[in-house]
Design a protein around this motif. Structure first.
Motif, mmCIF file in Angstrom:
data_model
loop_
_atom_site.group_PDB
_atom_site.id
_atom_site.type_symbol
_atom_site.label_atom_id
_atom_site.label_comp_id
_atom_site.label_asym_id
_atom_site.label_seq_id
_atom_site.Cartn_x
_atom_site.Cartn_y
_atom_site.Cartn_z
ATOM 1 N N MET A 810 5.478 -10.776 14.679
ATOM 2 C CA MET A 810 6.102 -10.069 13.557
ATOM 3 C C MET A 810 4.837 -9.039 13.141
ATOM 4 S SD MET A 810 7.282 -11.603 9.762
ATOM 5 C CE MET A 810 5.884 -12.489 9.390
ATOM 6 N N GLN A 811 4.984 -8.017 12.767
ATOM 7 C CA GLN A 811 4.033 -6.988 12.335
ATOM 8 C C GLN A 811 4.150 -6.520 11.033
ATOM 9 O OE1 GLN A 811 2.406 -4.365 15.584
ATOM 10 N NE2 GLN A 811 2.677 -2.815 14.113
ATOM 11 N N LEU A 812 3.249 -6.457 10.348
ATOM 12 C CA LEU A 812 3.214 -5.797 8.738
ATOM 13 C C LEU A 812 2.482 -4.638 8.936
ATOM 14 C CD1 LEU A 812 4.091 -6.786 6.099
ATOM 15 C CD2 LEU A 812 1.706 -7.552 5.769
ATOM 16 N N ASP A 813 3.001 -3.513 8.418
ATOM 17 C CA ASP A 813 2.607 -2.036 8.090
ATOM 18 C C ASP A 813 2.822 -1.846 6.765
ATOM 19 O OD1 ASP A 813 2.327 -2.191 11.012
ATOM 20 O OD2 ASP A 813 4.444 -1.259 11.191
ATOM 21 N N PHE A 814 2.003 -0.635 6.254
ATOM 22 C CA PHE A 814 2.032 -0.234 4.940
ATOM 23 C C PHE A 814 1.755 1.229 5.030
ATOM 24 C CE2 PHE A 814 -0.443 1.436 1.045
ATOM 25 C CZ PHE A 814 0.443 1.010 0.390
ATOM 26 N N SER A 815 2.424 1.901 4.078
ATOM 27 C CA SER A 815 2.361 3.441 4.190
ATOM 28 C C SER A 815 2.369 3.962 2.643
ATOM 29 C CB SER A 815 3.171 4.097 4.858
ATOM 30 O OG SER A 815 4.503 4.160 4.520
ATOM 31 N N ALA A 816 1.396 4.922 2.123
ATOM 32 C CA ALA A 816 1.518 5.346 0.794
ATOM 33 C C ALA A 816 1.412 6.875 0.962
ATOM 34 C CB ALA A 816 0.243 4.841 -0.067
ATOM 35 N N ARG A 817 1.990 7.516 0.153
ATOM 36 C CA ARG A 817 1.828 9.081 0.168
ATOM 37 C C ARG A 817 2.005 9.561 -1.296
ATOM 38 N NH1 ARG A 817 3.755 12.660 4.367
ATOM 39 N NH2 ARG A 817 3.971 10.946 5.494
ATOM 40 N N TYR A 818 1.165 10.671 -1.634
ATOM 41 C CA TYR A 818 1.109 11.187 -2.864
ATOM 42 C C TYR A 818 1.436 12.868 -2.601
ATOM 43 C CZ TYR A 818 -0.286 12.472 -7.649
ATOM 44 O OH TYR A 818 -0.212 12.580 -8.899
ATOM 45 N N ARG A 819 2.185 13.407 -3.367
ATOM 46 C CA ARG A 819 2.644 14.704 -3.435
ATOM 47 C C ARG A 819 2.099 15.535 -4.459
ATOM 48 N NH1 ARG A 819 7.150 11.440 -1.975
ATOM 49 N NH2 ARG A 819 8.191 12.016 -0.039
ATOM 50 N N PHE A 820 1.366 16.366 -4.382
ATOM 51 C CA PHE A 820 0.905 17.446 -5.225
ATOM 52 C C PHE A 820 1.952 18.653 -5.453
ATOM 53 C CE2 PHE A 820 -2.760 15.269 -3.051
ATOM 54 C CZ PHE A 820 -3.331 15.117 -4.099
ATOM 55 N N GLU A 821 1.610 19.331 -6.542
ATOM 56 C CA GLU A 821 2.367 20.265 -6.976
ATOM 57 C C GLU A 821 2.468 21.657 -6.030
ATOM 58 O OE1 GLU A 821 1.770 21.178 -11.091
ATOM 59 O OE2 GLU A 821 2.650 19.386 -11.756
ATOM 60 N N ASN A 822 1.445 21.732 -5.448
ATOM 61 C CA ASN A 822 1.437 22.888 -4.711
ATOM 62 C C ASN A 822 1.811 22.797 -3.146
ATOM 63 O OD1 ASN A 822 -0.563 21.334 -3.564
ATOM 64 N ND2 ASN A 822 -2.336 22.479 -3.826
ATOM 65 N N GLY A 823 2.525 21.451 -2.977
ATOM 66 C CA GLY A 823 3.278 21.389 -1.506
ATOM 67 C C GLY A 823 2.444 20.429 -0.855
ATOM 68 N N MET A 824 1.257 20.246 -1.105
ATOM 69 C CA MET A 824 0.276 19.264 -0.401
ATOM 70 C C MET A 824 0.683 17.865 -0.489
ATOM 71 S SD MET A 824 -2.727 19.559 1.437
ATOM 72 C CE MET A 824 -3.310 20.975 0.655
ATOM 73 N N GLN A 825 0.677 17.194 0.401
ATOM 74 C CA GLN A 825 0.753 15.600 0.317
ATOM 75 C C GLN A 825 -0.439 14.859 1.064
ATOM 76 O OE1 GLN A 825 4.614 14.124 1.499
ATOM 77 N NE2 GLN A 825 5.423 16.344 1.505
ATOM 78 N N MET A 826 -0.883 13.756 0.357
ATOM 79 C CA MET A 826 -1.843 13.095 1.227
ATOM 80 C C MET A 826 -1.237 11.704 1.463
ATOM 81 S SD MET A 826 -5.498 13.675 -0.614
ATOM 82 C CE MET A 826 -6.324 12.763 0.827
ATOM 83 N N PHE A 827 -1.707 11.078 2.440
ATOM 84 C CA PHE A 827 -0.924 9.860 3.034
ATOM 85 C C PHE A 827 -1.934 8.867 3.650
ATOM 86 C CE2 PHE A 827 -0.341 12.918 6.269
ATOM 87 C CZ PHE A 827 -0.862 12.215 7.723
ATOM 88 N N PHE A 828 -1.495 7.803 3.597
ATOM 89 C CA PHE A 828 -2.365 6.646 4.057
ATOM 90 C C PHE A 828 -1.409 5.508 4.843
ATOM 91 C CE2 PHE A 828 -3.676 2.258 3.702
ATOM 92 C CZ PHE A 828 -5.062 2.437 4.311
ATOM 93 N N SER A 829 -1.812 4.956 5.804
ATOM 94 C CA SER A 829 -0.921 3.944 6.541
ATOM 95 C C SER A 829 -1.887 2.759 6.867
ATOM 96 C CB SER A 829 -0.118 4.506 7.632
ATOM 97 O OG SER A 829 -0.802 5.127 8.575
ATOM 98 N N GLY A 830 -1.474 1.787 6.875
ATOM 99 C CA GLY A 830 -2.116 0.588 7.527
ATOM 100 C C GLY A 830 -1.237 -0.077 8.726
ATOM 101 N N VAL A 831 -1.317 -0.223 10.156
ATOM 102 C CA VAL A 831 -0.787 -0.773 11.145
ATOM 103 C C VAL A 831 -1.166 -1.981 11.547
ATOM 104 C CG1 VAL A 831 0.391 -0.290 13.091
ATOM 105 C CG2 VAL A 831 0.017 1.573 11.633
ATOM 106 N N ASN A 832 -0.352 -3.026 11.855
ATOM 107 C CA ASN A 832 -0.589 -4.315 12.151
ATOM 108 C C ASN A 832 -1.650 -4.963 11.166
ATOM 109 O OD1 ASN A 832 -0.566 -6.606 13.837
ATOM 110 N ND2 ASN A 832 -2.026 -5.716 15.128
ATOM 111 N N LEU A 833 -1.486 -5.107 9.865
ATOM 112 C CA LEU A 833 -2.381 -5.572 8.903
ATOM 113 C C LEU A 833 -2.825 -6.980 9.260
ATOM 114 C CD1 LEU A 833 -0.814 -3.983 5.991
ATOM 115 C CD2 LEU A 833 -2.801 -3.087 7.355
ATOM 116 N N THR A 834 -2.091 -7.837 9.587
ATOM 117 C CA THR A 834 -2.241 -9.167 10.001
ATOM 118 C C THR A 834 -2.714 -9.405 11.216
ATOM 119 O OG1 THR A 834 -0.010 -9.793 10.538
ATOM 120 C CG2 THR A 834 -0.680 -9.800 8.227
ATOM 121 N N ASP A 835 -3.058 -8.460 12.000
ATOM 122 C CA ASP A 835 -3.719 -8.669 13.345
ATOM 123 C C ASP A 835 -2.874 -9.501 14.216
ATOM 124 O OD1 ASP A 835 -5.215 -8.385 15.549
ATOM 125 O OD2 ASP A 835 -6.750 -9.622 15.089
#
Length: 865
Positions: A810-835
């Protein structure tokens, strides 16, 4: 061992990339402003709604995932994106998803196509395509078909995976997207940069519309893993002191350092001639390079003694044992090319579609080096068995690099090529059936496939002096699963080999045995089909028949070490004889199928299907040349293929209930049953094998001969549940689970040393996913978990207590994304958080335990649409 936290080094290239992309983003146009609204619409809820609508419209049982939905999750390649879909699980390599299974069934029993063309497999042994070679950035959509219609290839028992790359006609005007990211893995403490870009546009060409789509992606991933595994089986021993217990004769500690580079390029051209008439050229190229350094300790416990000194449930001691330290220095490159050209035309009540495809996959493993240092006469063992054996060496010399003599060097140059040419033409005709509209469809499909392996090994056992590990030792291995001791310095060792290789002594016998592994296999498939799709208002009926003729040939070599000449064979080294072998198989199959879809109401859809299909054995299983033959003083170890294998044949039954809510939501419940003949299982067949095929007249006191064999028959039944629900507050919940149960008959007879009944090999009993998403204004979050249940990997024909099982994962993953008004997006993800580790066991005894550590990605995307 573990190196936690983010490195400041990982931020530098990312910061530079953000500045670069921002310089573009500071020049918005009216087109960009309009596109920003589109981004808001195509976020999580809209992506889920699009997937659901395509699923509902299909006349087959299918799961759909579009590129926008894939982009919301932390999935770097096609394999990992597929794992989120109902009934899909993945097999991992070094923690990364590589192969895809459907409904708990072996990945080799699926079909994979891209833009309608079958994908070849670059691996030497596999028929299953390692879809991690294809970056997810190149995709338009993924579809997993769980029932078939006659116009589809029948070579799928688990599911048929269709990959569609981006299409310029699917977008209005010019669009582009650029993504820059950097990953960080805790175990190795290394950075992994990635750059991806897509571009689409439409052009007017003599009054016609030409859609152009180009996508490119490059990633360098630096990571590693730590492993402890058992080479061979666990079995019961009576020790020299009279104690009785279960132990293994060889256990290995492994430490991996890996650099993987993926480069992908797709270029698609679609020309719209008039309404209902198109021409297209779709191309995809992928390059996958894997640079691996493996440090290994091999505890050869039974090197001199057939029995341990003492054995118990928790520990074992062997005297006069050996400890080998080995460095594997291997660079492997895989290339996949797919090109398909075709068209479709509506001609009043007739229609025609045609395509000519070419696909090729290559794998090169040049100048691979496996170097072994050995120390004998040690007292070795472990003080803990179970999942992670705790190894020990009673003698302090085990940690002394100068006590390990340079014993053997193996240099390999291996090349595999898998090439397929395909052609198809399909006709369709609109007709009335008892006053109801229907479509009659028929066509011809041809596939010509050739897979070749050029496998070469040179074994050196004399080096012009008494060299030890101390001449090439590093400062020690950072290894968290036990005491590893000194390792091998790759740079120092390679400098020595490069300067002296021509003066080394070659072991002619081992070289001859290891090099006679070349093969050529041809597989030609010709197919005809006829189907009818009738719309009875609320009911849609799709039925028909497909005929496939398969012509298979395999050419290879039989090699044997023998004390006397073997008739009709050539002696290629002292007491090593080789002869060419060839096999030929033809088989013909009819595949009827019926798919029924009934719209019970505006919200409820009922489905039922009966289909027949097959899956051809993997190329490694069919290889007539033995992969490995080792003989030492009466002990024989063999790994061989079996070109006489029959294909799997299946009869498949499906029913399902789907409820679509007026808002964003779906609940579906399905059941399926498969009756499978001729399933394939890898087993130790030493008790029935002819040893003379491998060692001629030489005596054999103990043998392990692993070979794939056809079992008798198997059944697999299961239920599939999927649920999606969106809420006005921005919360999105998605969950799916597939439960399967199987029974297979080995066909060993009543006097077999073990039970005849097993679960179907590689079948996972439970596959499940849960995704919790949240979106509010510009912020998007997703927490996802993927679960895969236990599955049988290897059968011990003598004692079912020592069958090899892969443990649940069982693998736990997380992702986050933030959209700016000018078309830019920043994102973060964590994979296999519980090792979560990989663990395979023989009913509680170690088979393989491997850990990878969590990984994180931080990036930025700019899009004009």
């Amino acid at each position: 061992m573990m190196k936690s936290g983010f490195s400041l080094k990982m931020m530098a290239p990312l910061a530079a990339a953000i500045i670069s992309v921002n310089s573009v983003a500071q020049q918005p146009s009216e087109q960009n402003s309009e596109a920003m609204e589109t981004i808001e619409v195509t976020a999580q809820a809209a992506n889920a709604r699009s997937d659901i609508q395509r699923q509902r419209a299909s006349n087959k049982v299918v799961a759909v995932q579009t590129s926008e939905a894939i982009g919301e999750l932390p999935d770097a390649n096609v394999t990992e994106a597929l794992q989120r879909m109902p009934g899909v699980f993945i097999a991992r390599d070094q923690g990364e998803g590589r192969f895809v299974g459907v409904r708990g069934i072996d990945p080799n029993l699926n079909a994979a196509t891209i833009n309608g063309v079958s994908l070849p497999a670059p691996e030497t042994d596999s028929r299953a395509v390692a879809l991690d070679v294809i970056p997810s950035d190149l995709l338009a959509s993924l579809e997993v078909f769980k029932t078939l219609t006659p116009d589809m290839s029948a070579d799928s028992i688990g599911g048929a995976i269709e990959i569609k790359s981006i299409n310029g006609l699917d977008h209005d005007g010019q669009t582009y997207k650029v993504s820059v990211e950097n990953g960080y893995g805790e175990l190795q403490g290394e950075n992994s940069p990635k750059l991806a870009a897509t571009y689409t546009n439409q052009f007017s060409l003599a009054g016609r519309t030409l859609g152009v789509a180009v996508a490119a992606s490059h990633q360098q991933r630096n990571f590693g893993s730590e492993n402890i595994e058992t080479d061979g089986v666990w079995e019961q021993y009576t020790a020299l002191d009279g104690s009785v217990g279960v132990t293994a004769a060889e256990i290995e500690q492994r430490d991996y350092t890996v650099t993987r580079e993926r480069t992908g390029l797709a270029a698609n051209f679609d020309l719209e001639l008039v309404d209902g008439s198109q021409l297209y050229l779709h191309t995809l190229y992928s390059d996958f390079a894997d640079d691996e350094e493996r440090q290994r300790n091999s505890f050869k416990l039974d090197e001199e003694n057939d029995s341990p000194d003492t054995v118990s449930a928790s520990g074992v001691i062997w005297s006069d044992a050996a400890l080998e330290k080995e460095l594997k220095d291997r660079f492997e490159e895989q290339q996949v090319l797919s090109v398909v050209a075709g068209g479709s035309h509506d001609l009043r009540s007739w229609g025609v579609e045609y395509a000519l495809g070419f696909s090729r996959a290559e794998e090169a493993e040049p100048d691979r080096r496996d170097t072994t240092f050995v120390q004998e006469g040690l007292e070795l063992g472990y003080t803990r068995a179970g999942k992670i054996p705790k190894m020990f060496a009673a003698d302090a010399r085990a940690m002394d690099a100068a006590s390990y003599a340079l014993d053997e060097l193996v240099v390999e140059n291996n090349f595999t090529d898998d090439e397929e040419v395909s052609a198809r033409i399909d006709f369709r005709r609109d007709i009335d059936v008892a006053g109801y509209p229907s479509e009659l469809k028929f066509g011809v499909h041809e596939r010509r496939r050739e897979k070749t392996g050029d496998l070469n090994a040179t074994v050196y056992d004399g080096f012009g002096g008494d060299f030890t590990l101390a001449d090439f030792a590093n400062g020690g291995i950072d290894y968290g699963l036990g005491d590893f001791g000194p390792g091998v310095d790759k740079g120092a060792l390679n400098a020595f080999i490069n300067a002296n290789l021509d003066r080394f002594d070659i072991d002619q016998t081992s070289t001859a045995l290891d090099s006679a592994r070349d093969y050529v296999m041809h597989e030609d498939i010709s197919a005809l089909y006829l189907m009818n799709d009738i719309d009875f208002g609320r009911t849609n009926l799709t039925y028909g028949m497909r005929y496939e003729a398969t012509d298979f040939t395999a050419e290879g070599y039989r090699v044997a070490e023998s004390g006397e000449a073997i008739p009709d064979s050539e002696e290629i080294a002292d007491d090593v004889y080789v002869s060419a072998v060839s096999y030929q198989r033809d088989y013909r199959n009819l595949f009827p199928s019926v798919n029924v879809k009934y719209d019970y109401s505006d919200n409820i859809v009922l489905r039922a299907a009966y289909t027949e299909s097959l899956s051809r054995p993997s190329f490694g299983d069919l290889n007539p040349s033995a992969a490995e033959i080792e003989y030492d003083e009466g002990e024989l170890e063999v790994a061989a293929g079996n070109p006489a294998l029959d294909p799997y044949e299946a009869r498949n039954f499906d029913v399902s209930f789907e409820y679509y809510t007026d808002a964003l939501g779906i609940f579906s419940l399905g059941a399926f049953h498969k009756q499978i003949d001729n399933f394939v299982v890898t087993a130790d067949v030493a008790s029935t094998a002819d040893y003379s095929l491998y060692v001629g007249s030489l005596p054999v006191q103990e043998a392990e001969i692993f070979q794939p064999i056809n079992g008798d028959n198997a059944t697999l039944s299961g239920a599939e549940l999927a649920w999606t629900r969106g809420f006005d507050n921005g919360l999105l919940l998605r969950a799916n689970a597939t439960v399967t149960d199987s029974e297979a008959d080995l066909g060993l007879g009543a006097d077999a040393g073990r039970g005849n009944k097993i679960s179907l090999p590689s079948q996972a009993d439970l596959v499940a996913n849960v995704v919790v998403g949240y979106e509010r204004d510009a912020l998007s979050l997703r927490l996802s978990t993927a679960y895969k249940g236990e599955r049988l990997l290897e059968v011990d024909l003598e004692d079912d207590a020592f069958d090899l099982y892969e443990d649940s994962h069982m693998q736990l993953d997380f992702s986050a994304r933030y959209r700016f008004e000018n078309g830019m997006q920043m994102f973060f993800s964590g994979v296999n958080l519980t090792d979560e580790p990989f663990y395979a066991n023989r009913r509680g005894y170690n088979g393989q335990y491997e850990t990878y550590g969590p990984a994180y990605v931080l990036g930025v995307t700019y899009a004009s649409f």
